[in-house]
Design a protein around this motif. Sequence first.
Motif, PDB file in Angstrom:
ATOM      1  N   VAL A 163      34.923  36.136  -7.676  1.00  0.00           N
ATOM      2  CA  VAL A 163      36.014  35.296  -8.183  1.00  0.00           C
ATOM      3  C   VAL A 163      35.745  33.821  -7.902  1.00  0.00           C
ATOM      4  O   VAL A 163      35.950  32.953  -8.762  1.00  0.00           O
ATOM      5  CB  VAL A 163      37.356  35.729  -7.561  1.00  0.00           C
ATOM      6  N   ASN A 164      35.252  33.532  -6.699  1.00  0.00           N
ATOM      7  CA  ASN A 164      35.018  32.136  -6.303  1.00  0.00           C
ATOM      8  C   ASN A 164      33.880  31.483  -7.081  1.00  0.00           C
ATOM      9  O   ASN A 164      33.924  30.280  -7.371  1.00  0.00           O
ATOM     10  CB  ASN A 164      34.695  32.048  -4.814  1.00  0.00           C
ATOM     11  N   THR A 165      32.839  32.262  -7.380  1.00  0.00           N
ATOM     12  CA  THR A 165      31.625  31.684  -7.965  1.00  0.00           C
ATOM     13  C   THR A 165      31.474  31.941  -9.457  1.00  0.00           C
ATOM     14  O   THR A 165      30.665  31.283 -10.112  1.00  0.00           O
ATOM     15  CB  THR A 165      30.377  32.233  -7.262  1.00  0.00           C
ATOM     16  N   GLY A 166      32.211  32.908  -9.978  1.00  0.00           N
ATOM     17  CA  GLY A 166      32.060  33.252 -11.384  1.00  0.00           C
ATOM     18  C   GLY A 166      30.875  34.158 -11.672  1.00  0.00           C
ATOM     19  O   GLY A 166      30.565  34.433 -12.834  1.00  0.00           O
ATOM     20  N   VAL A 167      30.200  34.654 -10.616  1.00  0.00           N
ATOM     21  CA  VAL A 167      29.084  35.586 -10.793  1.00  0.00           C
ATOM     22  C   VAL A 167      29.646  36.997 -10.979  1.00  0.00           C
ATOM     23  O   VAL A 167      30.421  37.463 -10.138  1.00  0.00           O
ATOM     24  CB  VAL A 167      28.125  35.554  -9.584  1.00  0.00           C
ATOM     25  N   PRO A 168      29.297  37.695 -12.054  1.00  0.00           N
ATOM     26  CA  PRO A 168      29.837  39.036 -12.283  1.00  0.00           C
ATOM     27  C   PRO A 168      29.495  40.003 -11.159  1.00  0.00           C
ATOM     28  O   PRO A 168      28.427  39.928 -10.550  1.00  0.00           O
ATOM     29  CB  PRO A 168      29.173  39.474 -13.596  1.00  0.00           C
ATOM     30  N   MET A 169      30.412  40.921 -10.911  1.00  0.00           N
ATOM     31  CA  MET A 169      30.246  41.940  -9.890  1.00  0.00           C
ATOM     32  C   MET A 169      30.138  43.307 -10.546  1.00  0.00           C
ATOM     33  O   MET A 169      30.822  43.587 -11.542  1.00  0.00           O
ATOM     34  CB  MET A 169      31.443  41.911  -8.940  1.00  0.00           C
ATOM     35  N   ILE A 170      29.266  44.152 -10.015  1.00  0.00           N
ATOM     36  CA  ILE A 170      29.236  45.557 -10.401  1.00  0.00           C
ATOM     37  C   ILE A 170      29.454  46.387  -9.145  1.00  0.00           C
ATOM     38  O   ILE A 170      29.283  45.893  -8.030  1.00  0.00           O
ATOM     39  CB  ILE A 170      27.917  45.951 -11.097  1.00  0.00           C
ATOM     40  N   MET A 171      29.857  47.651  -9.313  1.00  0.00           N
ATOM     41  CA  MET A 171      30.163  48.495  -8.165  1.00  0.00           C
ATOM     42  C   MET A 171      29.404  49.807  -8.247  1.00  0.00           C
ATOM     43  O   MET A 171      29.368  50.453  -9.291  1.00  0.00           O
ATOM     44  CB  MET A 171      31.665  48.791  -8.092  1.00  0.00           C
ATOM     45  N   LYS A 172      28.822  50.193  -7.111  1.00  0.00           N
ATOM     46  CA  LYS A 172      28.194  51.505  -6.999  1.00  0.00           C
ATOM     47  C   LYS A 172      29.218  52.495  -6.474  1.00  0.00           C
ATOM     48  O   LYS A 172      29.881  52.244  -5.475  1.00  0.00           O
ATOM     49  CB  LYS A 172      26.998  51.449  -6.048  1.00  0.00           C
ATOM     50  N   VAL A 217      35.725  38.750  -3.674  1.00  0.00           N
ATOM     51  CA  VAL A 217      36.131  37.357  -3.441  1.00  0.00           C
ATOM     52  C   VAL A 217      35.005  36.416  -3.855  1.00  0.00           C
ATOM     53  O   VAL A 217      35.235  35.378  -4.492  1.00  0.00           O
ATOM     54  CB  VAL A 217      36.509  37.127  -1.968  1.00  0.00           C
ATOM     55  N   MET A 218      33.773  36.755  -3.499  1.00  0.00           N
ATOM     56  CA  MET A 218      32.628  35.937  -3.897  1.00  0.00           C
ATOM     57  C   MET A 218      32.534  35.816  -5.417  1.00  0.00           C
ATOM     58  O   MET A 218      32.275  34.732  -5.958  1.00  0.00           O
ATOM     59  CB  MET A 218      31.335  36.534  -3.356  1.00  0.00           C
ATOM     60  N   MET A 249      38.938  36.872   5.680  1.00  0.00           N
ATOM     61  CA  MET A 249      38.171  37.469   4.594  1.00  0.00           C
ATOM     62  C   MET A 249      37.614  36.383   3.678  1.00  0.00           C
ATOM     63  O   MET A 249      36.449  36.440   3.256  1.00  0.00           O
ATOM     64  CB  MET A 249      39.046  38.441   3.792  1.00  0.00           C
ATOM     65  N   SER A 250      38.415  35.386   3.405  1.00  0.00           N
ATOM     66  CA  SER A 250      37.957  34.275   2.585  1.00  0.00           C
ATOM     67  C   SER A 250      36.831  33.512   3.274  1.00  0.00           C
ATOM     68  O   SER A 250      35.844  33.114   2.631  1.00  0.00           O
ATOM     69  CB  SER A 250      39.129  33.328   2.284  1.00  0.00           C
ATOM     70  N   ALA A 251      36.954  33.327   4.601  1.00  0.00           N
ATOM     71  CA  ALA A 251      35.917  32.604   5.350  1.00  0.00           C
ATOM     72  C   ALA A 251      34.600  33.366   5.338  1.00  0.00           C
ATOM     73  O   ALA A 251      33.523  32.771   5.174  1.00  0.00           O
ATOM     74  CB  ALA A 251      36.382  32.364   6.779  1.00  0.00           C
ATOM     75  N   VAL A 252      34.664  34.685   5.519  1.00  0.00           N
ATOM     76  CA  VAL A 252      33.448  35.497   5.461  1.00  0.00           C
ATOM     77  C   VAL A 252      32.791  35.346   4.092  1.00  0.00           C
ATOM     78  O   VAL A 252      31.574  35.133   3.980  1.00  0.00           O
ATOM     79  CB  VAL A 252      33.749  36.981   5.746  1.00  0.00           C
ATOM     80  N   ALA A 253      33.591  35.452   3.029  1.00  0.00           N
ATOM     81  CA  ALA A 253      33.059  35.337   1.670  1.00  0.00           C
ATOM     82  C   ALA A 253      32.420  33.971   1.438  1.00  0.00           C
ATOM     83  O   ALA A 253      31.352  33.873   0.816  1.00  0.00           O
ATOM     84  CB  ALA A 253      34.171  35.587   0.653  1.00  0.00           C
ATOM     85  N   GLU A 254      33.048  32.911   1.947  1.00  0.00           N
ATOM     86  CA  GLU A 254      32.497  31.569   1.759  1.00  0.00           C
ATOM     87  C   GLU A 254      31.156  31.402   2.460  1.00  0.00           C
ATOM     88  O   GLU A 254      30.229  30.784   1.916  1.00  0.00           O
ATOM     89  CB  GLU A 254      33.496  30.527   2.261  1.00  0.00           C
ATOM     90  N   LEU A 259      22.106  40.861  -6.592  1.00  0.00           N
ATOM     91  CA  LEU A 259      22.120  40.571  -5.160  1.00  0.00           C
ATOM     92  C   LEU A 259      23.053  41.553  -4.472  1.00  0.00           C
ATOM     93  O   LEU A 259      24.230  41.660  -4.827  1.00  0.00           O
ATOM     94  CB  LEU A 259      22.591  39.137  -4.923  1.00  0.00           C
ATOM     95  N   VAL A 260      22.535  42.268  -3.484  1.00  0.00           N
ATOM     96  CA  VAL A 260      23.323  43.258  -2.751  1.00  0.00           C
ATOM     97  C   VAL A 260      24.032  42.580  -1.582  1.00  0.00           C
ATOM     98  O   VAL A 260      23.454  41.735  -0.890  1.00  0.00           O
ATOM     99  CB  VAL A 260      22.423  44.399  -2.249  1.00  0.00           C
ATOM    100  N   VAL A 261      25.290  42.956  -1.364  1.00  0.00           N
ATOM    101  CA  VAL A 261      26.104  42.418  -0.272  1.00  0.00           C
ATOM    102  C   VAL A 261      26.499  43.578   0.647  1.00  0.00           C
ATOM    103  O   VAL A 261      26.956  44.618   0.172  1.00  0.00           O
ATOM    104  CB  VAL A 261      27.376  41.732  -0.810  1.00  0.00           C
ATOM    105  N   GLU A 262      26.304  43.391   1.953  1.00  0.00           N
ATOM    106  CA  GLU A 262      26.628  44.441   2.924  1.00  0.00           C
ATOM    107  C   GLU A 262      27.289  43.826   4.145  1.00  0.00           C
ATOM    108  O   GLU A 262      27.115  42.639   4.431  1.00  0.00           O
ATOM    109  CB  GLU A 262      25.345  45.183   3.307  1.00  0.00           C
ATOM    110  N   ASP A 263      28.055  44.643   4.864  1.00  0.00           N
ATOM    111  CA  ASP A 263      28.689  44.135   6.085  1.00  0.00           C
ATOM    112  C   ASP A 263      27.727  44.181   7.266  1.00  0.00           C
ATOM    113  O   ASP A 263      27.495  43.176   7.934  1.00  0.00           O
ATOM    114  CB  ASP A 263      29.992  44.881   6.393  1.00  0.00           C
ATOM    115  N   VAL A 264      27.137  45.348   7.535  1.00  0.00           N
ATOM    116  CA  VAL A 264      26.273  45.517   8.704  1.00  0.00           C
ATOM    117  C   VAL A 264      25.017  46.284   8.307  1.00  0.00           C
ATOM    118  O   VAL A 264      25.096  47.269   7.565  1.00  0.00           O
ATOM    119  CB  VAL A 264      26.997  46.301   9.824  1.00  0.00           C
TER     120      VAL A 264
END
Length: 213
Positions: free
Chosen positions: A81-90, A78-79, A46-51, A114-119
């Motif tokens: 936390v790692n980058t310090g960019v705030p996250m919001i949730m839909k 994880v992203m 999971m950490s590797a995917v986020a990186e 920036l939207v993040v998606e798996d597939v």
Amino acid sequence: MSSLQQLALELFDAGAVRLGDIEAKIGRRTPVYFDLRVVVSHPRIMSAVAEHLQRLASEINHDLLCGVPYAALPFTAVMSVNTGVPMIMKRKETKLYATRKLIEGVYHKNQTCLVVEDVVTSGGSVLETVRTLRDEQLNVTHAIVVLDREQGGVSVLKANGVKVVSLFTLNNLTKILRDAGRITDDTVDIISDHIKGCQFGVMYNSGDAITPS
């Protein structure tokens, strides 16, 4: 072997890539199914995917991150936390009490999200999230994804003003797995034929691009 190729093998070995005659969304059949939900039980992967997603994100201007519910939420967290960019949730649905919000978190009008998606397959799930964010007067121009199934979703999103950048395409992923001996040439051919035979397109309604029904 590159770190991205190694990640592809680790995802396969963890069970995130399933092969067979599988029922996907709304009754469609697929010979390959990508299930990133299993990765929450593999913290290192999971950490590797986020990186790797962070590397894509570093090339894109953004003030906020928003993961498409639900599979992308752990990577987005994880992203953040790692980058310090705030996250919001839909939310999947509007909260029926207290704030009655559809978007959780702190954000301001005209910020870029920036939207993040798996597939991405048809693009529908990403587009639903994008429209909700835009309704909140946030700017959305890009989405980063782990896998583009190459079935038309990227074109649908582009027609709606969203550029998609992916870690893998389905053809690229299957070739990595074949070269490493995880799958056979016959399986690669079956998947390739499926991609060609199951494409989602863009329709237009009063000049506005929309996803296919």
